[in-house]
Write a protein that holds these residues in place. Sequence first.
Motif, PDB file in Angstrom:
ATOM      1  N   ILE A  94     -31.302 -27.534  25.983  1.00  0.00           N
ATOM      2  CA  ILE A  94     -31.583 -26.161  26.397  1.00  0.00           C
ATOM      3  C   ILE A  94     -30.654 -25.786  27.533  1.00  0.00           C
ATOM      4  O   ILE A  94     -30.607 -26.468  28.554  1.00  0.00           O
ATOM      5  N   GLN A  95     -29.930 -24.724  27.394  1.00  0.00           N
ATOM      6  CA  GLN A  95     -28.981 -24.300  28.406  1.00  0.00           C
ATOM      7  C   GLN A  95     -29.359 -22.906  28.910  1.00  0.00           C
ATOM      8  O   GLN A  95     -29.658 -22.013  28.127  1.00  0.00           O
ATOM      9  N   PRO A  96     -29.338 -22.698  30.232  1.00  0.00           N
ATOM     10  CA  PRO A  96     -29.620 -21.365  30.733  1.00  0.00           C
ATOM     11  C   PRO A  96     -28.507 -20.372  30.391  1.00  0.00           C
ATOM     12  O   PRO A  96     -28.731 -19.182  30.284  1.00  0.00           O
ATOM     13  N   ALA A  97     -27.309 -20.859  30.200  1.00  0.00           N
ATOM     14  CA  ALA A  97     -26.202 -19.976  29.845  1.00  0.00           C
ATOM     15  C   ALA A  97     -26.214 -19.709  28.352  1.00  0.00           C
ATOM     16  O   ALA A  97     -26.860 -20.392  27.574  1.00  0.00           O
ATOM     17  N   TYR A 150     -44.153 -27.006  35.668  1.00  0.00           N
ATOM     18  CA  TYR A 150     -44.247 -25.563  35.960  1.00  0.00           C
ATOM     19  C   TYR A 150     -42.901 -25.037  36.457  1.00  0.00           C
ATOM     20  O   TYR A 150     -42.431 -23.971  36.015  1.00  0.00           O
ATOM     21  N   LEU A 151     -42.275 -25.763  37.371  1.00  0.00           N
ATOM     22  CA  LEU A 151     -40.980 -25.328  37.895  1.00  0.00           C
ATOM     23  C   LEU A 151     -39.921 -25.327  36.797  1.00  0.00           C
ATOM     24  O   LEU A 151     -39.052 -24.444  36.757  1.00  0.00           O
ATOM     25  N   SER A 152     -40.014 -26.306  35.890  1.00  0.00           N
ATOM     26  CA  SER A 152     -39.051 -26.356  34.781  1.00  0.00           C
ATOM     27  C   SER A 152     -39.199 -25.149  33.864  1.00  0.00           C
ATOM     28  O   SER A 152     -38.199 -24.604  33.367  1.00  0.00           O
ATOM     29  N   THR A 153     -40.437 -24.730  33.626  1.00  0.00           N
ATOM     30  CA  THR A 153     -40.645 -23.556  32.774  1.00  0.00           C
ATOM     31  C   THR A 153     -40.170 -22.274  33.447  1.00  0.00           C
ATOM     32  O   THR A 153     -39.784 -21.321  32.761  1.00  0.00           O
ATOM     33  N   ARG A 154     -40.184 -22.253  34.778  1.00  0.00           N
ATOM     34  CA  ARG A 154     -39.668 -21.086  35.486  1.00  0.00           C
ATOM     35  C   ARG A 154     -38.145 -21.047  35.428  1.00  0.00           C
ATOM     36  O   ARG A 154     -37.550 -19.956  35.318  1.00  0.00           O
ATOM     37  N   ILE A 197     -38.530 -23.094  27.512  1.00  0.00           N
ATOM     38  CA  ILE A 197     -38.517 -24.539  27.361  1.00  0.00           C
ATOM     39  C   ILE A 197     -39.678 -25.056  26.515  1.00  0.00           C
ATOM     40  O   ILE A 197     -39.496 -25.911  25.645  1.00  0.00           O
ATOM     41  N   LEU A 198     -40.898 -24.528  26.728  1.00  0.00           N
ATOM     42  CA  LEU A 198     -42.050 -25.020  25.975  1.00  0.00           C
ATOM     43  C   LEU A 198     -41.941 -24.673  24.496  1.00  0.00           C
ATOM     44  O   LEU A 198     -42.294 -25.478  23.626  1.00  0.00           O
ATOM     45  N   THR A 199     -41.437 -23.491  24.210  1.00  0.00           N
ATOM     46  CA  THR A 199     -41.246 -23.099  22.811  1.00  0.00           C
ATOM     47  C   THR A 199     -40.216 -23.992  22.145  1.00  0.00           C
ATOM     48  O   THR A 199     -40.391 -24.436  20.999  1.00  0.00           O
ATOM     49  N   GLN A 200     -39.132 -24.299  22.882  1.00  0.00           N
ATOM     50  CA  GLN A 200     -38.087 -25.164  22.332  1.00  0.00           C
ATOM     51  C   GLN A 200     -38.609 -26.580  22.094  1.00  0.00           C
ATOM     52  O   GLN A 200     -38.320 -27.198  21.068  1.00  0.00           O
TER      53      GLN A 200
END
Length: 474
Positions: free
Chosen positions: A6-9, A453-457, A462-465
């Motif tokens: 998973i990449q934010p970009a 929680y911080l990772s999902t923010r 992320i949870l869907t992936q």
Amino acid sequence: MSYTEIQPAAAAAPPPAGLRAGALGFPALLAQSVALISPTMTAALIIPLAFASAGSGTWMAYLFGTGMLLFVAFNLNQFARRSTSPGSMYAYVGRGLGPVSGVLSGWTLLWCYLFIGIAGMTGFTIFGRELLSLMGIHTAIPSVVFFVVLGAIAWALAVKDVRLSSMLTLALEGISVLCILALAVVVVFAHGIHVDTAQLSLHGTSARGMSLAVVACIFSLVGFESATALGGEARNPLRNIPRAVVWSLVIAGLFFVVMSYVEVYGTRNSSATLDTLAMPLNTLADLESVGYFKFPIDLGATISFFALSLSCLNAGARLIYPMARHSLFPAPLGKAHAANATPAPALTAYIVLMVAVPAISSSQTDVLTIFNDAGTLAAFGFLLAYFMIAVAAPMYLRKLGDLTRRATLISALAFVFLLVPTIGSFYPLPPWPINLFPYLFLTYLLLGAAWLYLSTRRHPGILTQIETDLESPA
């Protein structure tokens, strides 16, 4: 299974090199689980703890504990027969109870394998010193030297080749078990074949004592599930992993039944009772006038504890690997060694923790206390992970439309049986500071929840992936 990073970009980075699929056959998978159970550790250090509660019924407590955990194994295999992946218990719970529960189970097992690995390091130190003493070497070597040497060798083996490290653990544990069984034969046949009627009749054993002993027995057997962590590298995984899970538990359980009978029988007329012996196998060798057995037994125990730490390193790193590829840990931890196809960064991070924790603790307390505390701390994590598997299995089967009454009954029985060691861990209230350990584990869980929680923010999808990847066919 797909493990899309998973990449934010917008543009995704090239996927890292993967692990070597099909590298491990049934013997290697069995080796992983057997080494993590560590039959030698129980025979050398834990059977006296069970004897303190069960007395003559110790062998029965181990038989009952093995039967109880088989129901957990049957639930685990509901997943193992249908799908596989690296760090499989993380994926299994996620498939049954959703990605949040899956992540927390992975977080929990990282705790378990870390502290069992630390127990292996301290056991290696205890028996390594005893071995050196038998060789006439009485130099006071600091504990941290043993930790660093074990850690460096284990890391090098684990990074080099998963097949080599897995089969080496089986060979090392096998040598140790053969030495112990040879001593058991001497004990049983030294004075002619006599049936210990006191043990068979459970003389002097109370129901309460048996229930407390079962707690120690179950904690002796945890780790049978660790073959699932190598799912991404297993050959014919849907067949071989379930077999490794069940057979490791059965083999170790029967070994514990035999050795508990032998140790109780062999020390019955000793001036010191079994529960007061720090090294019962060495005492048996002295009682039977076969002191020459002590060297091979201590050598076997030393290499067995090495194998235990190595198996924990392999299992823990293979949980970090998929969790990092799901952006739950830094991305470099989700990469594999280009030539060796092993999760080298994850192995490096985990071994640093495995060495650092006992090294720091040894400046404040002795290694035997660290060994006992590490085993107790790991036990809380294993219980939670097993409870989650027992609940997740029927949920997973219901999603597939495969839920049956038999599967529901197995899940319910596993849950009820797990309550025995759970209650026994809290009542009667253990002494200080062990009574604080559950709260330490709870704090760790809360930190894991906060990290999730911080990772999902940081990564909103992320949870869907994770759920998409976990639901993908293996």
